[in-house]
Scaffold this motif. Structure first.
Motif, PDB file in Angstrom:
ATOM      1  N   VAL A   1      -4.251   3.841  -3.965  1.00 47.58           N
ATOM      2  CA  VAL A   1      -3.723   2.755  -3.133  1.00 47.58           C
ATOM      3  C   VAL A   1      -2.568   3.257  -2.282  1.00 47.58           C
ATOM      4  CG1 VAL A   1      -2.469   0.562  -3.227  1.00 47.58           C
ATOM      5  CG2 VAL A   1      -4.508   0.888  -4.617  1.00 47.58           C
ATOM      6  N   PHE A   2      -1.658   4.015  -2.890  1.00 52.87           N
ATOM      7  CA  PHE A   2      -0.532   4.548  -2.126  1.00 52.87           C
ATOM      8  C   PHE A   2      -0.986   5.558  -1.076  1.00 52.87           C
ATOM      9  CE2 PHE A   2       2.259   3.098  -5.654  1.00 52.87           C
ATOM     10  CZ  PHE A   2       3.078   2.304  -4.877  1.00 52.87           C
TER      11      PHE A   2
ATOM     12  N   SER B   1      -3.913   5.561   0.487  1.00 50.25           N
ATOM     13  CA  SER B   1      -4.540   4.790   1.560  1.00 50.25           C
ATOM     14  C   SER B   1      -3.491   4.102   2.427  1.00 50.25           C
ATOM     15  CB  SER B   1      -5.484   3.759   0.951  1.00 50.25           C
ATOM     16  OG  SER B   1      -6.030   2.948   1.945  1.00 50.25           O
ATOM     17  N   LEU B   2      -2.491   3.534   1.803  1.00 48.05           N
ATOM     18  CA  LEU B   2      -1.415   2.877   2.542  1.00 48.05           C
ATOM     19  C   LEU B   2      -0.656   3.881   3.410  1.00 48.05           C
ATOM     20  CD1 LEU B   2       0.090   0.166   2.867  1.00 48.05           C
ATOM     21  CD2 LEU B   2       1.589   0.917   1.026  1.00 48.05           C
ATOM     22  N   SER B   3      -0.395   5.054   2.866  1.00 41.75           N
ATOM     23  CA  SER B   3       0.304   6.092   3.623  1.00 41.75           C
ATOM     24  C   SER B   3      -0.537   6.586   4.796  1.00 41.75           C
ATOM     25  CB  SER B   3       0.644   7.257   2.695  1.00 41.75           C
ATOM     26  OG  SER B   3       1.172   8.331   3.417  1.00 41.75           O
ATOM     27  N   ALA B   4      -1.842   6.762   4.578  1.00 43.67           N
ATOM     28  CA  ALA B   4      -2.712   7.231   5.657  1.00 43.67           C
ATOM     29  C   ALA B   4      -2.816   6.195   6.776  1.00 43.67           C
ATOM     30  CB  ALA B   4      -4.098   7.554   5.108  1.00 43.67           C
ATOM     31  N   ASP B   5      -2.809   4.916   6.426  1.00 43.03           N
ATOM     32  CA  ASP B   5      -2.869   3.873   7.453  1.00 43.03           C
ATOM     33  C   ASP B   5      -1.588   3.805   8.277  1.00 43.03           C
ATOM     34  OD1 ASP B   5      -5.409   3.156   6.762  1.00 43.03           O
ATOM     35  OD2 ASP B   5      -4.787   1.471   5.494  1.00 43.03           O
ATOM     36  N   ARG B   6      -0.471   4.103   7.657  1.00 42.94           N
ATOM     37  CA  ARG B   6       0.818   4.011   8.351  1.00 42.94           C
ATOM     38  C   ARG B   6       1.238   5.317   9.030  1.00 42.94           C
ATOM     39  NH1 ARG B   6       4.740   0.308   4.624  1.00 42.94           N
ATOM     40  NH2 ARG B   6       3.418  -1.537   4.667  1.00 42.94           N
ATOM     41  N   GLU B   7       0.468   6.365   8.866  1.00 42.54           N
ATOM     42  CA  GLU B   7       0.837   7.653   9.443  1.00 42.54           C
ATOM     43  C   GLU B   7       0.775   7.579  10.967  1.00 42.54           C
ATOM     44  OE1 GLU B   7      -0.618  12.304   9.300  1.00 42.54           O
ATOM     45  OE2 GLU B   7      -1.444  10.854   7.895  1.00 42.54           O
ATOM     46  N   HIS B   8       1.823   8.067  11.612  1.00 43.79           N
ATOM     47  CA  HIS B   8       1.874   8.073  13.075  1.00 43.79           C
ATOM     48  C   HIS B   8       2.427   9.414  13.535  1.00 43.79           C
ATOM     49  CE1 HIS B   8       2.165   6.532  17.123  1.00 43.79           C
ATOM     50  NE2 HIS B   8       3.384   7.030  17.190  1.00 43.79           N
ATOM     51  N   ARG B   9       1.739  10.043  14.460  1.00 43.97           N
ATOM     52  CA  ARG B   9       2.153  11.348  14.975  1.00 43.97           C
ATOM     53  C   ARG B   9       2.543  11.218  16.435  1.00 43.97           C
ATOM     54  NH1 ARG B   9       2.330  15.192  11.320  1.00 43.97           N
ATOM     55  NH2 ARG B   9       0.952  14.824   9.599  1.00 43.97           N
TER      56      ARG B   9
ATOM     57  N   LEU C   1      -7.173   6.258 -15.403  1.00 45.07           N
ATOM     58  CA  LEU C   1      -7.788   5.436 -14.366  1.00 45.07           C
ATOM     59  C   LEU C   1      -6.737   4.607 -13.630  1.00 45.07           C
ATOM     60  CD1 LEU C   1     -10.430   4.480 -13.048  1.00 45.07           C
ATOM     61  CD2 LEU C   1     -10.504   2.680 -14.774  1.00 45.07           C
ATOM     62  N   ALA C   2      -5.772   4.077 -14.368  1.00 43.31           N
ATOM     63  CA  ALA C   2      -4.706   3.289 -13.741  1.00 43.31           C
ATOM     64  C   ALA C   2      -3.859   4.152 -12.814  1.00 43.31           C
ATOM     65  CB  ALA C   2      -3.834   2.638 -14.810  1.00 43.31           C
ATOM     66  N   VAL C   3      -3.498   5.350 -13.259  1.00 43.33           N
ATOM     67  CA  VAL C   3      -2.696   6.250 -12.423  1.00 43.33           C
ATOM     68  C   VAL C   3      -3.489   6.660 -11.184  1.00 43.33           C
ATOM     69  CG1 VAL C   3      -1.691   8.568 -12.342  1.00 43.33           C
ATOM     70  CG2 VAL C   3      -1.220   7.080 -14.277  1.00 43.33           C
ATOM     71  N   PHE C   4      -4.767   6.975 -11.355  1.00 39.40           N
ATOM     72  CA  PHE C   4      -5.615   7.368 -10.231  1.00 39.40           C
ATOM     73  C   PHE C   4      -5.751   6.223  -9.224  1.00 39.40           C
ATOM     74  CE2 PHE C   4      -9.758   8.053  -8.213  1.00 39.40           C
ATOM     75  CZ  PHE C   4      -9.562   9.330  -7.714  1.00 39.40           C
TER      76      PHE C   4
END
Length: 115
Positions: A73-74, A76-84, A65-68
């Motif tokens: 979180v990572f 979600s953070l990556s998807a928010d910062r993704e820029h094309r 559960l901790a790893v998941f």
């Protein structure tokens, strides 16, 4: 004169079994043998030799559960910062099309408006 502390030495049990060597008296030959001797006074953060805690299933579930959670979180953070700079072609499969906010907004502007 100072009193000396007794020296603590590891006590090893004799695990060699001479009866394992003679197969004539036994119908089944034991290949693996007994566990190797180890010092009982040694502490290890990983549990030591032959560790099998009783609550291993709960420990595994908590760590899973901790790893998941950390991976989520990572992600979600990556998807928010993704820029094309170049948007994917309209008919092609593009996995981040489903979670990238920039691509979803771009596809909404391309969709025909019902007016």
């Amino acid at each position: 004169m100072h009193a000396t502390r007794p020296v603590r030495r590891a006590v090893y049990q004799n695990t060699t079994n001479s009866s394992l060597l003679s197969t004539s008296s036994q119908s089944q030959f034991k290949m693996a043998g007994d566990k190797i001797p180890y010092p009982k006074h040694v502490w290890s953060p990983a549990g030591g030799w032959y560790s099998q805690p009783k609550n291993w299933k709960a420990n595994t579930a908590v760590m899973g559960l901790a790893v998941f959670t950390v991976a989520g979180v990572f992600f979600s953070l990556s998807a928010d910062r993704e820029h094309r700079y170049k948007m994917p072609e309209q008919g092609r499969f593009f996995p981040s099309r489903y979670w990238s906010r920039q691509i979803r907004e771009h596809e909404r502007t391309l969709a025909p408006k019902d007016e």
